[in-house]
Design an enzyme around this catalytic site. Structure first.
Site, PDB file in Angstrom:
ATOM      1  N   ALA A   1       4.002   4.020   1.026  1.00 30.32           N
ATOM      2  CA  ALA A   1       4.700   4.551   2.207  1.00 30.32           C
ATOM      3  C   ALA A   1       5.799   3.557   2.564  1.00 30.32           C
ATOM      4  CB  ALA A   1       3.748   4.816   3.371  1.00 30.32           C
TER       5      ALA A   1
ATOM      6  N   VAL B   1      10.658  -7.067   9.589  1.00 28.34           N
ATOM      7  CA  VAL B   1      11.803  -6.172   9.763  1.00 28.34           C
ATOM      8  C   VAL B   1      11.467  -5.179  10.873  1.00 28.34           C
ATOM      9  CG1 VAL B   1      13.261  -4.436   8.653  1.00 28.34           C
ATOM     10  CG2 VAL B   1      12.492  -6.439   7.366  1.00 28.34           C
TER      11      VAL B   1
ATOM     12  N   HIS C   1       9.272  -3.267   3.468  1.00 24.42           N
ATOM     13  CA  HIS C   1       8.916  -3.450   2.057  1.00 24.42           C
ATOM     14  C   HIS C   1      10.181  -3.663   1.205  1.00 24.42           C
ATOM     15  CE1 HIS C   1       5.483  -0.656   3.375  1.00 24.42           C
ATOM     16  NE2 HIS C   1       4.867  -1.756   3.026  1.00 24.42           N
TER      17      HIS C   1
ATOM     18  N   SER D   1       3.913   1.281   7.965  1.00 26.76           N
ATOM     19  CA  SER D   1       3.609   2.599   7.400  1.00 26.76           C
ATOM     20  C   SER D   1       2.846   3.434   8.418  1.00 26.76           C
ATOM     21  CB  SER D   1       2.783   2.450   6.126  1.00 26.76           C
ATOM     22  OG  SER D   1       3.463   1.623   5.213  1.00 26.76           O
ATOM     23  N   ARG D   2       2.101   2.762   9.308  1.00 28.38           N
ATOM     24  CA  ARG D   2       1.299   3.493  10.302  1.00 28.38           C
ATOM     25  C   ARG D   2       2.162   4.072  11.427  1.00 28.38           C
ATOM     26  NH1 ARG D   2      -2.770  -0.498   8.706  1.00 28.38           N
ATOM     27  NH2 ARG D   2      -4.578   0.663   7.936  1.00 28.38           N
TER      28      ARG D   2
ATOM     29  N   GLN E   1      -3.084 -12.374   7.508  1.00 28.91           N
ATOM     30  CA  GLN E   1      -3.240 -12.085   6.082  1.00 28.91           C
ATOM     31  C   GLN E   1      -2.451 -13.092   5.251  1.00 28.91           C
ATOM     32  OE1 GLN E   1      -2.829  -7.974   4.434  1.00 28.91           O
ATOM     33  NE2 GLN E   1      -0.832  -8.658   3.771  1.00 28.91           N
TER      34      GLN E   1
ATOM     35  N   MET F   1       0.842  -1.203   0.000  1.00 29.20           N
ATOM     36  CA  MET F   1       0.000   0.000   0.000  1.00 29.20           C
ATOM     37  C   MET F   1       0.879   1.257   0.000  1.00 29.20           C
ATOM     38  SD  MET F   1      -3.398  -0.956   2.139  1.00 29.20           S
ATOM     39  CE  MET F   1      -2.752  -0.668   3.760  1.00 29.20           C
TER      40      MET F   1
ATOM     41  N   LYS G   1       4.687  -9.928   9.204  1.00 29.19           N
ATOM     42  CA  LYS G   1       4.091  -8.982  10.147  1.00 29.19           C
ATOM     43  C   LYS G   1       2.563  -9.074  10.095  1.00 29.19           C
ATOM     44  CE  LYS G   1       3.554  -4.319  11.418  1.00 29.19           C
ATOM     45  NZ  LYS G   1       2.360  -4.076  10.601  1.00 29.19           N
TER      46      LYS G   1
ATOM     47  N   HIS H   1       8.889   1.339   3.523  1.00 22.34           N
ATOM     48  CA  HIS H   1       9.893   1.367   4.582  1.00 22.34           C
ATOM     49  C   HIS H   1      10.817   0.165   4.376  1.00 22.34           C
ATOM     50  CE1 HIS H   1       7.453  -1.797   6.297  1.00 22.34           C
ATOM     51  NE2 HIS H   1       6.415  -0.982   6.435  1.00 22.34           N
TER      52      HIS H   1
HETATM   53  P1  AMP Z   1       1.450  -2.929   3.475  1.00 24.49           P
HETATM   54  O1  AMP Z   1       2.012  -1.891   2.568  1.00 24.49           O
HETATM   55  O2  AMP Z   1       1.483  -2.546   4.925  1.00 24.49           O
HETATM   56  O3  AMP Z   1       0.122  -3.464   3.010  1.00 24.49           O
HETATM   57  O4  AMP Z   1       2.440  -4.161   3.390  1.00 24.49           O
HETATM   58  C1  AMP Z   1       2.831  -4.707   2.162  1.00 24.49           C
HETATM   59  C2  AMP Z   1       3.611  -5.979   2.421  1.00 24.49           C
HETATM   60  O5  AMP Z   1       4.744  -5.669   3.236  1.00 24.49           O
HETATM   61  C3  AMP Z   1       2.792  -7.020   3.203  1.00 24.49           C
HETATM   62  O6  AMP Z   1       3.110  -8.313   2.699  1.00 24.49           O
HETATM   63  C4  AMP Z   1       3.283  -6.832   4.610  1.00 24.49           C
HETATM   64  O7  AMP Z   1       3.145  -7.986   5.410  1.00 24.49           O
HETATM   65  C5  AMP Z   1       4.745  -6.502   4.373  1.00 24.49           C
HETATM   66  N1  AMP Z   1       5.315  -5.783   5.527  1.00 24.49           N
HETATM   67  C6  AMP Z   1       4.780  -4.740   6.200  1.00 24.49           C
HETATM   68  N2  AMP Z   1       5.568  -4.399   7.240  1.00 24.49           N
HETATM   69  C7  AMP Z   1       6.624  -5.246   7.226  1.00 24.49           C
HETATM   70  C8  AMP Z   1       7.794  -5.409   8.044  1.00 24.49           C
HETATM   71  N3  AMP Z   1       8.032  -4.623   9.089  1.00 24.49           N
HETATM   72  N4  AMP Z   1       8.654  -6.391   7.723  1.00 24.49           N
HETATM   73  C9  AMP Z   1       8.424  -7.211   6.648  1.00 24.49           C
HETATM   74  N5  AMP Z   1       7.362  -7.104   5.835  1.00 24.49           N
HETATM   75  C10 AMP Z   1       6.465  -6.140   6.115  1.00 24.49           C
END
Ligand code: AMP
Length: 284
Positions: free
Chosen positions: A32, A176, A37, A186-187, A153, A30, A149, A34
């Site tokens: 943002a 991570v 990702h 991202s939050r 899901q 989604m 994380k 970090h």
């Molecule tokens: P999101 O953008 O939050 O929907 O996350 C996109 C993908 O990145 C999803 O598969 C998340 O599980 C993964 N993700 C989010 N945060 C982390 C993290 N801290 N470490 C590893 N993968 C992550």
């Protein structure tokens, strides 16, 4: 790195890549972006050559009162980060591109979706699986990489791929964290400096449970006590759930063998964060 809003352009690009013998690996996000990702992009590069990233803040997985409109969208910065980290193609659909007919046909997840995150966020996983199914059909990757994380899901995505015979290999990578233990999200951008410090109680609680488990404690009730004791010290952190569950059906256990998942959701001020650990597996 090419980037496009168009489904047709993605299909065209992926077809040419495959015709040239390139393996296609997909990282849906989604945005943002970090280091979590970016780690998924690194892992993607070990599985193929055409590294497709998507950035789409999926309205279907947000309830009306949730943070859809204020979700961070630093698109230009994301594109720079993704290109620097080896993404070769970036899909940036609009909501109109993804849902020209609104919400019509959707993916109904299995019963795991009713628990934990699903209980707190009704309809969330239907929205997630619907968008992931659409993205997998658009990108047609050989491999797709997700983060642990979001462990519930990831479990539901694995089930969907298995149950609906989707020809893709799913890889799930460890979380991570910042060096202080905070899971990257991202939050986290919503947290004030004091809230950021308070949010450490979540990973500290998980660490306390891990330490108790490593010391021989197997009672789920006492592992929960260890977490609650840490969280109680930080009154600004309000747990939504502390789930001590087996990995297959994500149902609660009384005794916690190796592989038991501990998943936490908690509010830190107005921000809802999630984190988890797998006992006897990996780090934290
Ligand atoms: P999101 O953008 O939050 O929907 O996350 C996109 C993908 O990145 C999803 O598969 C998340 O599980 C993964 N993700 C989010 N945060 C982390 C993290 N801290 N470490 C590893 N993968 C992550």
């Amino acid at each position: 790195m090419h980037h496009t809003e168009s489904i047709e352009a993605i299909r065209h690009h992926v077809t040419s890549a495959r015709a040239a013998g390139r393996r296609v690996v997909f990282v849906p996000t989604m945005g943002a972006l970090h280091a979590g990702h970016l780690r998924l992009l690194d892992v993607a590069a070990t599985h193929g050559d055409e590294i497709v990233l998507s950035i789409f803040v999926n309205p279907l997985q947000f309830a009306p009162h949730e943070d859809l409109t204020r979700y961070p969208r630093p698109l230009e910065h994301d594109l720079v980060l993704a290109a620097a980290r080896g993404a070769t193609l970036c899909f940036l659909p609009t909501t109109a591109t993804m849902y020209p007919m609104g919400m019509r046909t959707t993916v109904r997840p299995g019963p795991i979706a009713d628990r934990w995150e699903g209980a707190s966020r009704p309809g969330h996983f239907e929205g997630v699986l619907t968008v992931v199914a659409k993205l997998l059909h658009i990108v047609t990757p050989d491999v797709a990489v997700f983060g642990r994380k979001d462990i519930q899901q990831a479990t539901l995505i694995r089930q969907m791929v298995e149950d609906l015979d989707m020809p893709v290999t799913i890889i799930v990578e460890p979380t991570v964290r910042e060096s202080n233990g905070l899971a990257l999200s991202s939050r986290n951008a919503f947290l004030s400096p004091p809230e950021r410090a308070d949010a450490l109680a979540i990973s500290a609680g998980l660490r306390a449970a891990r330490a108790a488990w490593q010391g021989g404690e197997r009672s789920a009730a006492r592992l929960r006590d260890a977490i609650e004791e840490v969280l109680r010290r930080v009154p600004t952190v309000t747990p939504d759930y502390i789930a001590i569950i087996e990995p297959t059906g994500m149902t609660p256990v009384d005794l916690a063998p190796r592989g038991t998942i501990i998943a936490i959701a908690a509010r830190v001020g107005a921000t809802r964060l999630i984190d988890n650990t797998i006992l006897g597996v990996g780090d934290i």
